[in-house]
Write a protein that holds these residues in place. Structure first.
Motif, PDB file in Angstrom:
ATOM      1  N   GLY A  11       0.716  -1.348  -0.127  1.00  0.00           N
ATOM      2  CA  GLY A  11       0.079  -0.047  -0.008  1.00  0.00           C
ATOM      3  C   GLY A  11       0.729   1.238   0.137  1.00  0.00           C
ATOM      4  O   GLY A  11       0.350   2.399   0.353  1.00  0.00           O
ATOM      5  N   MET A  12       2.216   1.032  -0.443  1.00  0.00           N
ATOM      6  CA  MET A  12       2.773   2.358  -0.602  1.00  0.00           C
ATOM      7  C   MET A  12       2.566   3.194  -1.771  1.00  0.00           C
ATOM      8  O   MET A  12       2.349   2.607  -2.849  1.00  0.00           O
ATOM      9  CB  MET A  12       4.298   1.956  -0.700  1.00  0.00           C
ATOM     10  N   SER A  16       1.730   2.324  -7.041  1.00  0.00           N
ATOM     11  CA  SER A  16       0.942   2.745  -7.909  1.00  0.00           C
ATOM     12  C   SER A  16       1.576   3.740  -8.925  1.00  0.00           C
ATOM     13  O   SER A  16       1.408   3.635 -10.003  1.00  0.00           O
ATOM     14  CB  SER A  16      -0.515   3.435  -7.702  1.00  0.00           C
ATOM     15  N   LEU A  17       2.475   4.581  -8.374  1.00  0.00           N
ATOM     16  CA  LEU A  17       3.297   5.593  -9.139  1.00  0.00           C
ATOM     17  C   LEU A  17       4.123   4.920 -10.125  1.00  0.00           C
ATOM     18  O   LEU A  17       4.187   5.315 -11.559  1.00  0.00           O
ATOM     19  CB  LEU A  17       4.203   6.292  -8.230  1.00  0.00           C
TER      20      LEU A  17
END
Length: 134
Positions: A11-12, A16-17
């Motif tokens: 969930g860092m 997604s980046l």
């Protein structure tokens, strides 16, 4: 035959980046992305301290293994990327050997000129076989 897969993330924000997963299980094989030295909130740990970064990185590798119910003795391959390898090889080797214990996976260690985060000195990826008894 269709192989099932599942993904795992911490969930860092960088997941997604960059568009990746911390691990992907495909059948009985688990592919673990390069782990680095961060806490559960995503804060970098160990600026300037290679040993602390290595230990924290291995702890994060353990967190991924635990999610899949895997053990260190099911790791079949590690890839260790080290910034400043000549300065840090002995510490990397000692901590990798201690982490693996009597188990001896294949391993590639490479010196690199840079890693994703400015203060990052080490990154460790792994391949795990979940069908290996442990």
């Amino acid at each position: 035959m269709t192989v099932r897969s599942r993904e795992f993330n911490f969930g860092m924000p960088w997941e997604s980046l960059y568009g990746y997963s911390q691990a992907v299980q495909a059948g009985d094989t688990l592919y673990i992305s390069g782990q680095l030295s961060h806490d559960s909130a995503g804060d970098f740990i160990g600026t300037g301290d290679f040993e602390l970064q290595m230990r924290t990185t291995l702890d994060n590798l353990d967190r991924v293994l635990e999610h899949f119910g895997a053990g260190r003795d099911q790791i079949v391959e590690t890839t260790v990327l080290v910034k400043g390898l000549r300065d840090h090889f002995d510490t990397a080797a000692r901590l990798h050997a201690a982490y693996c214990g009597e188990h001896r996976p294949t391993s590639t260690v490479m010196g690199v000129s840079d890693l994703a985060l400015p203060d990052q000195l080490v990154e460790i990826g792994a391949v795990v076989r979940l069908d290996v008894a442990h």
